[in-house]
Design a protein around this motif. Structure first.
Motif, PDB file in Angstrom:
ATOM      1  N   GLU A  93      -7.963  69.176  94.366  1.00 50.30           N
ATOM      2  CA  GLU A  93      -7.811  69.634  92.994  1.00 50.30           C
ATOM      3  C   GLU A  93      -8.844  70.707  92.647  1.00 50.30           C
ATOM      4  OE1 GLU A  93      -7.617  67.781  88.469  1.00 50.30           O
ATOM      5  OE2 GLU A  93      -7.808  66.448  90.188  1.00 50.30           O
ATOM      6  N   VAL A  94      -8.400  71.751  91.983  1.00 49.00           N
ATOM      7  CA  VAL A  94      -9.267  72.844  91.550  1.00 49.00           C
ATOM      8  C   VAL A  94      -9.632  72.607  90.092  1.00 49.00           C
ATOM      9  CG1 VAL A  94      -9.428  75.336  91.191  1.00 49.00           C
ATOM     10  CG2 VAL A  94      -8.145  74.433  93.150  1.00 49.00           C
ATOM     11  N   ASN A  95     -10.929  72.484  89.827  1.00 53.72           N
ATOM     12  CA  ASN A  95     -11.413  72.252  88.465  1.00 53.72           C
ATOM     13  C   ASN A  95     -12.490  73.258  88.108  1.00 53.72           C
ATOM     14  OD1 ASN A  95      -9.946  69.811  87.785  1.00 53.72           O
ATOM     15  ND2 ASN A  95     -11.195  68.811  89.346  1.00 53.72           N
ATOM     16  N   PHE A  96     -12.463  73.688  86.848  1.00 52.38           N
ATOM     17  CA  PHE A  96     -13.488  74.586  86.333  1.00 52.38           C
ATOM     18  C   PHE A  96     -14.067  73.987  85.055  1.00 52.38           C
ATOM     19  CE2 PHE A  96     -11.047  77.341  89.030  1.00 52.38           C
ATOM     20  CZ  PHE A  96     -11.982  78.206  89.566  1.00 52.38           C
ATOM     21  N   HIS A  97     -15.351  74.245  84.831  1.00 54.49           N
ATOM     22  CA  HIS A  97     -16.029  73.825  83.610  1.00 54.49           C
ATOM     23  C   HIS A  97     -16.830  75.024  83.104  1.00 54.49           C
ATOM     24  CE1 HIS A  97     -18.045  71.231  80.748  1.00 54.49           C
ATOM     25  NE2 HIS A  97     -19.190  71.768  81.128  1.00 54.49           N
ATOM     26  N   ASP A  98     -16.533  75.473  81.899  1.00 53.54           N
ATOM     27  CA  ASP A  98     -17.192  76.649  81.317  1.00 53.54           C
ATOM     28  C   ASP A  98     -17.125  77.847  82.258  1.00 53.54           C
ATOM     29  OD1 ASP A  98     -17.834  75.258  78.991  1.00 53.54           O
ATOM     30  OD2 ASP A  98     -19.828  74.682  79.738  1.00 53.54           O
ATOM     31  N   GLY A  99     -15.993  78.011  82.941  1.00 54.92           N
ATOM     32  CA  GLY A  99     -15.780  79.157  83.815  1.00 54.92           C
ATOM     33  C   GLY A  99     -16.364  79.036  85.211  1.00 54.92           C
ATOM     34  N   LEU A 100     -17.019  77.918  85.498  1.00 54.63           N
ATOM     35  CA  LEU A 100     -17.615  77.707  86.821  1.00 54.63           C
ATOM     36  C   LEU A 100     -16.845  76.627  87.575  1.00 54.63           C
ATOM     37  CD1 LEU A 100     -21.389  77.765  85.835  1.00 54.63           C
ATOM     38  CD2 LEU A 100     -20.092  79.592  86.945  1.00 54.63           C
ATOM     39  N   ARG A 101     -16.698  76.816  88.867  1.00 56.50           N
ATOM     40  CA  ARG A 101     -15.978  75.870  89.697  1.00 56.50           C
ATOM     41  C   ARG A 101     -16.761  74.557  89.807  1.00 56.50           C
ATOM     42  NH1 ARG A 101     -12.224  76.977  93.233  1.00 56.50           N
ATOM     43  NH2 ARG A 101     -12.832  79.167  93.329  1.00 56.50           N
ATOM     44  N   VAL A 102     -16.107  73.456  89.543  1.00 53.78           N
ATOM     45  CA  VAL A 102     -16.688  72.133  89.787  1.00 53.78           C
ATOM     46  C   VAL A 102     -16.568  71.898  91.289  1.00 53.78           C
ATOM     47  CG1 VAL A 102     -16.510  69.662  89.319  1.00 53.78           C
ATOM     48  CG2 VAL A 102     -16.040  71.321  87.488  1.00 53.78           C
ATOM     49  N   THR A 103     -17.713  71.654  91.925  1.00 54.88           N
ATOM     50  CA  THR A 103     -17.764  71.670  93.381  1.00 54.88           C
ATOM     51  C   THR A 103     -18.335  70.367  93.914  1.00 54.88           C
ATOM     52  OG1 THR A 103     -18.130  74.050  93.189  1.00 54.88           O
ATOM     53  CG2 THR A 103     -18.477  73.081  95.330  1.00 54.88           C
ATOM     54  N   ASP A 104     -17.427  69.494  94.375  1.00 55.04           N
ATOM     55  CA  ASP A 104     -17.855  68.264  95.033  1.00 55.04           C
ATOM     56  C   ASP A 104     -18.023  68.551  96.527  1.00 55.04           C
ATOM     57  OD1 ASP A 104     -15.241  68.519  95.910  1.00 55.04           O
ATOM     58  OD2 ASP A 104     -14.511  66.724  94.909  1.00 55.04           O
ATOM     59  N   ALA A 105     -18.341  67.518  97.326  1.00 48.47           N
ATOM     60  CA  ALA A 105     -18.600  67.724  98.758  1.00 48.47           C
ATOM     61  C   ALA A 105     -17.402  68.337  99.499  1.00 48.47           C
ATOM     62  CB  ALA A 105     -19.048  66.416  99.407  1.00 48.47           C
ATOM     63  N   PRO A 106     -16.169  67.822  99.345  1.00 51.49           N
ATOM     64  CA  PRO A 106     -15.051  68.450 100.052  1.00 51.49           C
ATOM     65  C   PRO A 106     -14.810  69.903  99.624  1.00 51.49           C
ATOM     66  CG  PRO A 106     -14.408  66.271  99.259  1.00 51.49           C
ATOM     67  CD  PRO A 106     -15.746  66.600  98.641  1.00 51.49           C
ATOM     68  N   THR A 107     -14.987  70.184  98.339  1.00 53.19           N
ATOM     69  CA  THR A 107     -14.810  71.553  97.857  1.00 53.19           C
ATOM     70  C   THR A 107     -15.879  72.463  98.437  1.00 53.19           C
ATOM     71  OG1 THR A 107     -13.828  70.730  95.809  1.00 53.19           O
ATOM     72  CG2 THR A 107     -14.638  72.997  95.782  1.00 53.19           C
ATOM     73  N   THR A 108     -17.116  71.977  98.506  1.00 52.21           N
ATOM     74  CA  THR A 108     -18.212  72.756  99.070  1.00 52.21           C
ATOM     75  C   THR A 108     -17.912  73.158 100.505  1.00 52.21           C
ATOM     76  OG1 THR A 108     -19.821  71.679  97.635  1.00 52.21           O
ATOM     77  CG2 THR A 108     -20.686  72.727  99.608  1.00 52.21           C
ATOM     78  N   GLU A 109     -17.362  72.259 101.276  1.00 55.67           N
ATOM     79  CA  GLU A 109     -17.033  72.558 102.669  1.00 55.67           C
ATOM     80  C   GLU A 109     -15.986  73.675 102.758  1.00 55.67           C
ATOM     81  OE1 GLU A 109     -15.525  70.326 106.730  1.00 55.67           O
ATOM     82  OE2 GLU A 109     -15.937  69.138 104.944  1.00 55.67           O
ATOM     83  N   ILE A 110     -14.981  73.621 101.898  1.00 53.82           N
ATOM     84  CA  ILE A 110     -13.940  74.647 101.895  1.00 53.82           C
ATOM     85  C   ILE A 110     -14.515  75.976 101.410  1.00 53.82           C
ATOM     86  CG2 ILE A 110     -11.702  75.340 100.946  1.00 53.82           C
ATOM     87  CD1 ILE A 110     -11.751  72.935 103.009  1.00 53.82           C
ATOM     88  N   VAL A 111     -15.314  75.948 100.366  1.00 47.95           N
ATOM     89  CA  VAL A 111     -15.932  77.174  99.840  1.00 47.95           C
ATOM     90  C   VAL A 111     -16.745  77.855 100.941  1.00 47.95           C
ATOM     91  CG1 VAL A 111     -17.699  78.074  98.255  1.00 47.95           C
ATOM     92  CG2 VAL A 111     -15.952  76.483  97.421  1.00 47.95           C
ATOM     93  N   SER A 112     -17.558  77.100 101.633  1.00 50.04           N
ATOM     94  CA  SER A 112     -18.376  77.659 102.702  1.00 50.04           C
ATOM     95  C   SER A 112     -17.524  78.246 103.823  1.00 50.04           C
ATOM     96  CB  SER A 112     -19.300  76.570 103.260  1.00 50.04           C
ATOM     97  OG  SER A 112     -20.083  77.092 104.305  1.00 50.04           O
ATOM     98  N   THR A 113     -16.510  77.511 104.234  1.00 45.36           N
ATOM     99  CA  THR A 113     -15.629  77.968 105.309  1.00 45.36           C
ATOM    100  C   THR A 113     -14.899  79.245 104.917  1.00 45.36           C
ATOM    101  OG1 THR A 113     -15.331  75.708 106.099  1.00 45.36           O
ATOM    102  CG2 THR A 113     -13.673  77.309 106.759  1.00 45.36           C
TER     103      THR A 113
END
Length: 137
Positions: free
Chosen positions: A44-64
Motif C-alpha cells: 500500500e502507498v501512503n502519504f502524510h502531509d505530502g511525504l511517503r509513509v515508509t515502513d520496512a518493506p517500503t524502505t527496501e523497495i525505495v532503496s532498490t
C-alpha cells in the motif's frame, strides 16, 4: 522525469555543462517509479502531509528502485552521450547522514539530511565524472 524527451533534454544539458568545464552533480528521486513497484508488489502507498509513509518493506523497495533501477538508468543515459557518470547513493562513503524527521512517528523511516560529506565526490569531480546520486540513504 517520467517523460523520455525530458530525460534526454536534462542529460544533454548535463553533458553540455560537463563539456564546457563545469562539474555538475545530479541528485534524483523517483516517486512515480517507486509507486509503480509498490503497487506491483501489493504494498500500500501512503502519504502524510505530502511525504511517503515508509515502513520496512517500503524502505527496501525505495532503496532498490532509486539506487538500482532509476540511478543506473540515468548513468547509462549520460554514458551514452559520451561523458562518464558514476552511480552513488547517500550511504556510499557516508556521503549523506540523516536524522529522523520530526514527525517520524507518523512517517516511519523518513528522515532529513543532517550532514553531507562531499569528500567521496572530489575525486570524481576532479576526473570530470558526473556523479548521479540517489536520494536515499
Amino acid at each position: 522525469m517520467k517523460d523520455e524527451t525530458l530525460q534526454a533534454t536534462v542529460v544533454r544539458d548535463l553533458v553540455l555543462l560537463a563539456c564546457v568545464g563545469l562539474r555538475p552533480i545530479l541528485v534524483h528521486s523517483g516517486g512515480p517509479e517507486i509507486n509503480l513497484w509498490l503497487k506491483r508488489l501489493n504494498i500500500e502507498v501512503n502519504f502524510h502531509d505530502g511525504l511517503r509513509v515508509t515502513d520496512a518493506p517500503t524502505t527496501e523497495i525505495v532503496s532498490t528502485v532509486l539506487a538500482g533501477k532509476v540511478n543506473k538508468h540515468l548513468v547509462s543515459l549520460i554514458n551514452r552521450e559520451g561523458v562518464k557518470a558514476i552511480s552513488l547513493c547517500g550511504s556510499d562513503g557516508e556521503l549523506i547522514t540523516a536524522r529522523p524527521a520530526p514527525n517520524a512517528a507518523k512517517l516511519g523511516f523518513v528522515g532529513e539530511v543532517a550532514r553531507v560529506d562531499p569528500a567521496i565526490l572530489w575525486s570524481m569531480v576532479d576526473d570530470y565524472h558526473i556523479s548521479v546520486i540517489a536520494s536515499e540513504w
